[in-house]
Scaffold this motif. Structure first.
Motif, PDB file in Angstrom:
ATOM      1  N   ARG A  27     -17.187 -28.882   3.788  1.00  0.00           N
ATOM      2  CA  ARG A  27     -17.510 -27.641   3.071  1.00  0.00           C
ATOM      3  C   ARG A  27     -17.200 -26.398   3.897  1.00  0.00           C
ATOM      4  N   ARG A  28     -16.169 -26.530   4.728  1.00  0.00           N
ATOM      5  CA  ARG A  28     -15.694 -25.388   5.498  1.00  0.00           C
ATOM      6  C   ARG A  28     -14.572 -24.686   4.734  1.00  0.00           C
ATOM      7  N   SER A  29     -14.518 -23.366   4.874  1.00  0.00           N
ATOM      8  CA  SER A  29     -13.359 -22.645   4.351  1.00  0.00           C
ATOM      9  C   SER A  29     -12.229 -22.838   5.352  1.00  0.00           C
ATOM     10  N   VAL A  30     -11.124 -23.399   4.864  1.00  0.00           N
ATOM     11  CA  VAL A  30     -10.036 -23.761   5.771  1.00  0.00           C
ATOM     12  C   VAL A  30      -8.697 -23.372   5.152  1.00  0.00           C
ATOM     13  N   LEU A  31      -7.848 -22.797   5.974  1.00  0.00           N
ATOM     14  CA  LEU A  31      -6.498 -22.417   5.563  1.00  0.00           C
ATOM     15  C   LEU A  31      -5.500 -23.113   6.463  1.00  0.00           C
ATOM     16  N   VAL A  32      -4.512 -23.761   5.857  1.00  0.00           N
ATOM     17  CA  VAL A  32      -3.408 -24.374   6.593  1.00  0.00           C
ATOM     18  C   VAL A  32      -2.184 -23.487   6.429  1.00  0.00           C
ATOM     19  N   VAL A  33      -1.599 -23.086   7.549  1.00  0.00           N
ATOM     20  CA  VAL A  33      -0.353 -22.328   7.525  1.00  0.00           C
ATOM     21  C   VAL A  33       0.755 -23.256   8.012  1.00  0.00           C
ATOM     22  N   ASP A  34       1.727 -23.525   7.153  1.00  0.00           N
ATOM     23  CA  ASP A  34       2.752 -24.517   7.476  1.00  0.00           C
ATOM     24  C   ASP A  34       4.141 -23.942   7.260  1.00  0.00           C
ATOM     25  N   ALA A  35       5.011 -24.101   8.263  1.00  0.00           N
ATOM     26  CA  ALA A  35       6.375 -23.596   8.167  1.00  0.00           C
ATOM     27  C   ALA A  35       7.281 -24.504   7.346  1.00  0.00           C
ATOM     28  N   GLY A  36       6.824 -25.730   7.052  1.00  0.00           N
ATOM     29  CA  GLY A  36       7.620 -26.634   6.224  1.00  0.00           C
ATOM     30  C   GLY A  36       8.791 -27.270   6.935  1.00  0.00           C
ATOM     31  N   ARG A  37       8.687 -27.426   8.260  1.00  0.00           N
ATOM     32  CA  ARG A  37       9.772 -28.046   9.034  1.00  0.00           C
ATOM     33  C   ARG A  37       9.226 -29.187   9.882  1.00  0.00           C
ATOM     34  N   PRO A  38       8.778 -30.285   9.265  1.00  0.00           N
ATOM     35  CA  PRO A  38       8.224 -31.388  10.056  1.00  0.00           C
ATOM     36  C   PRO A  38       9.273 -32.045  10.933  1.00  0.00           C
ATOM     37  N   ARG A  39       8.860 -32.492  12.103  1.00  0.00           N
ATOM     38  CA  ARG A  39       9.778 -33.105  13.059  1.00  0.00           C
ATOM     39  C   ARG A  39      10.463 -34.331  12.473  1.00  0.00           C
ATOM     40  N   ASN A  40       9.744 -35.117  11.679  1.00  0.00           N
ATOM     41  CA  ASN A  40      10.302 -36.376  11.190  1.00  0.00           C
ATOM     42  C   ASN A  40      11.005 -36.240   9.845  1.00  0.00           C
ATOM     43  N   GLY A  73      -9.481 -26.762   0.140  1.00  0.00           N
ATOM     44  CA  GLY A  73      -8.701 -26.191   1.232  1.00  0.00           C
ATOM     45  C   GLY A  73      -7.511 -25.420   0.692  1.00  0.00           C
ATOM     46  N   GLU A  74      -7.047 -24.441   1.430  1.00  0.00           N
ATOM     47  CA  GLU A  74      -5.906 -23.633   1.013  1.00  0.00           C
ATOM     48  C   GLU A  74      -4.718 -23.916   1.945  1.00  0.00           C
ATOM     49  N   ILE A  75      -3.530 -23.874   1.362  1.00  0.00           N
ATOM     50  CA  ILE A  75      -2.302 -24.097   2.128  1.00  0.00           C
ATOM     51  C   ILE A  75      -1.309 -23.001   1.758  1.00  0.00           C
ATOM     52  N   VAL A  76      -0.741 -22.342   2.755  1.00  0.00           N
ATOM     53  CA  VAL A  76       0.292 -21.347   2.512  1.00  0.00           C
ATOM     54  C   VAL A  76       1.507 -21.685   3.362  1.00  0.00           C
ATOM     55  N   GLU A  77       2.683 -21.364   2.828  1.00  0.00           N
ATOM     56  CA  GLU A  77       3.905 -21.565   3.588  1.00  0.00           C
ATOM     57  C   GLU A  77       4.169 -20.331   4.433  1.00  0.00           C
ATOM     58  N   GLY A  78       4.455 -20.535   5.688  1.00  0.00           N
ATOM     59  CA  GLY A  78       4.724 -19.425   6.582  1.00  0.00           C
ATOM     60  C   GLY A  78       4.750 -19.875   8.018  1.00  0.00           C
ATOM     61  N   THR A  79       5.139 -18.973   8.891  1.00  0.00           N
ATOM     62  CA  THR A  79       5.207 -19.247  10.323  1.00  0.00           C
ATOM     63  C   THR A  79       4.286 -18.296  11.059  1.00  0.00           C
ATOM     64  N   VAL A  80       3.366 -18.853  11.836  1.00  0.00           N
ATOM     65  CA  VAL A  80       2.472 -18.029  12.646  1.00  0.00           C
ATOM     66  C   VAL A  80       3.223 -17.597  13.905  1.00  0.00           C
ATOM     67  N   ILE A  81       3.241 -16.311  14.170  1.00  0.00           N
ATOM     68  CA  ILE A  81       3.946 -15.811  15.347  1.00  0.00           C
ATOM     69  C   ILE A  81       3.002 -15.335  16.436  1.00  0.00           C
ATOM     70  N   GLU A  82       1.736 -15.151  16.092  1.00  0.00           N
ATOM     71  CA  GLU A  82       0.795 -14.638  17.096  1.00  0.00           C
ATOM     72  C   GLU A  82      -0.637 -14.920  16.671  1.00  0.00           C
ATOM     73  N   ALA A  83      -1.491 -15.138  17.656  1.00  0.00           N
ATOM     74  CA  ALA A  83      -2.931 -15.222  17.427  1.00  0.00           C
ATOM     75  C   ALA A  83      -3.608 -14.437  18.543  1.00  0.00           C
ATOM     76  N   GLU A  84      -4.523 -13.569  18.172  1.00  0.00           N
ATOM     77  CA  GLU A  84      -5.207 -12.747  19.169  1.00  0.00           C
ATOM     78  C   GLU A  84      -6.715 -12.902  19.034  1.00  0.00           C
ATOM     79  N   ARG A  85      -7.375 -12.860  20.173  1.00  0.00           N
ATOM     80  CA  ARG A  85      -8.836 -12.964  20.198  1.00  0.00           C
ATOM     81  C   ARG A  85      -9.455 -11.640  19.745  1.00  0.00           C
ATOM     82  N   LEU A  86     -10.474 -11.718  18.901  1.00  0.00           N
ATOM     83  CA  LEU A  86     -11.203 -10.544  18.438  1.00  0.00           C
ATOM     84  C   LEU A  86     -12.477 -10.358  19.247  1.00  0.00           C
TER      85      LEU A  86
END
Length: 321
Positions: A27-40, A73-86
């Motif tokens: 019951r956690r709010s969760v978002l998956v960000v996926d670039a859609g380029r799996p290694r296999n 759960g939510e899934i969006v297509e995209g590439t994460v380029i940065e994560a910063e601590r708040l």
């Protein structure tokens, strides 16, 4: 304002989706960000995954996405380029297209990059007739002519390992260091042929491997070629958070770089977990999925502990007023 989630999962492979599934069921709010380029993706089938053996990798991921979204759960297509601590301890996650989201915890499952030897034809046939893992592909090329391209000190180990699946194995020394007497004796005893000389390319017919070409245009018929790429974790956003890569060794030799973590996937940066190939270069699909489950359970427990601390503080405040 940025949308806020309990957990943002960066990467939607087996590790990321398994983690997201556990978190969504918790019951956690969760978002998956996926670039859609799996290694296999180049491989026709995945193996060693109990009850899913032989299933195309993209079908496994499609089924996983349906399961995650089925629990909210939510899934969006995209590439994460940065994560910063708040300042509040959370993280702002920036996508390549400018979108941003905020997470209380991060699960990074970005996998790795295979650095292939620069031999013409290797990249084109990677994942089909150019292989690396006998447990993933050995059965499919059993009893066929197999070549092993020596690119480092693990070449003899690879040749002896693949001999388990075929009696017709040839080790192409290419640009590897000369073999020692003991190594040559081992290969001879197991019936592995050894050929000196640089490999200049692969021969193909209809998009399938037919042979390995040596300097001087000699062609050795082969149905599969084994290579040992250097494995490099996709760690860009993690290094931005202060996490450095570590060399992973096999047989006393480095096989690539990964992000170190404890058994649950927790890194030295509070609030950041890793799972799958970014944390273990040799993990197969089923192992990556298991690592995602372990990390998700640890993340949920960490969130529960924080929420409990806040609840206790809130309960005490009226009493101290």
């Amino acid at each position: 304002m940025d949308a806020r989630y309990d957990v943002v999962v960066v990467g939607g492979g087996a590790a990321g989706l398994s983690g997201a599934l556990v978190l969504a069921r918790a019951r956690r709010s969760v978002l998956v960000v996926d670039a859609g380029r799996p290694r296999n993706a180049p491989a026709a089938h995945a193996h060693g995954y109990l009850s899913r053996d032989g299933m195309p990798p993209l079908e496994i991921l499609a089924a996983g996405r349906d399961e995650v979204t089925g629990y909210g759960g939510e899934i969006v297509e995209g590439t994460v380029i940065e994560a910063e601590r708040l300042a509040d301890g959370g993280f702002r996650v920036v996508l390549e297209d400018g979108r941003t989201v905020v997470a209380d915890r991060l699960l990074v499952t970005t996998g790795l990059v295979d650095e292939l030897p620069e031999v013409p034809g290797v990249a084109e046939l990677w994942g089909r007739d150019v292989l690396h893992c006998p447990y993933c592909h050995g059965w499919e090329v059993r009893d066929q002519p197999i070549g092993v391209l020596a690119t480092g000190p693990l070449a003899v180990h690879q040749a002896l390992l693949w001999r388990q699946w075929s009696k017709d194995v040839t080790l192409f020394l290419h640009d590897a260091p000369p073999l020692g007497d003991d190594e040559r004796e081992q290969l001879t005893a197991r019936g592995v042929a050894v050929l000196d000389g640089e490999v200049t390319g692969l021969e193909m017919t209809g998009g399938r491997l037919t042979g390995v070409r040596l300097a001087g245009d000699r062609v050795i018929p082969r149905r599969a070629l084994v290579v040992t790429p250097r494995l490099t974790a996709r760690s860009g956003i993690l290094t931005g958070l202060g996490l450095e890569t570590t060399e992973q060794e096999m047989g006393g030799h480095s096989i690539g770089s990964y992000i170190a973590a404890d058994p649950s996937g927790a890194t030295k940066v509070p609030g950041v977990w890793v799972a799958g190939n970014v944390a273990n270069l040799t993990e197969q699909v089923i192992g990556a999925a298991a690592a995602g489950v372990r990390a998700a359970a640890a993340i949920n427990a960490d969130l529960v502990a924080e929420e409990t601390r806040r609840a206790v503080t809130a309960r005490r405040e009226p009493l101290s007023a």
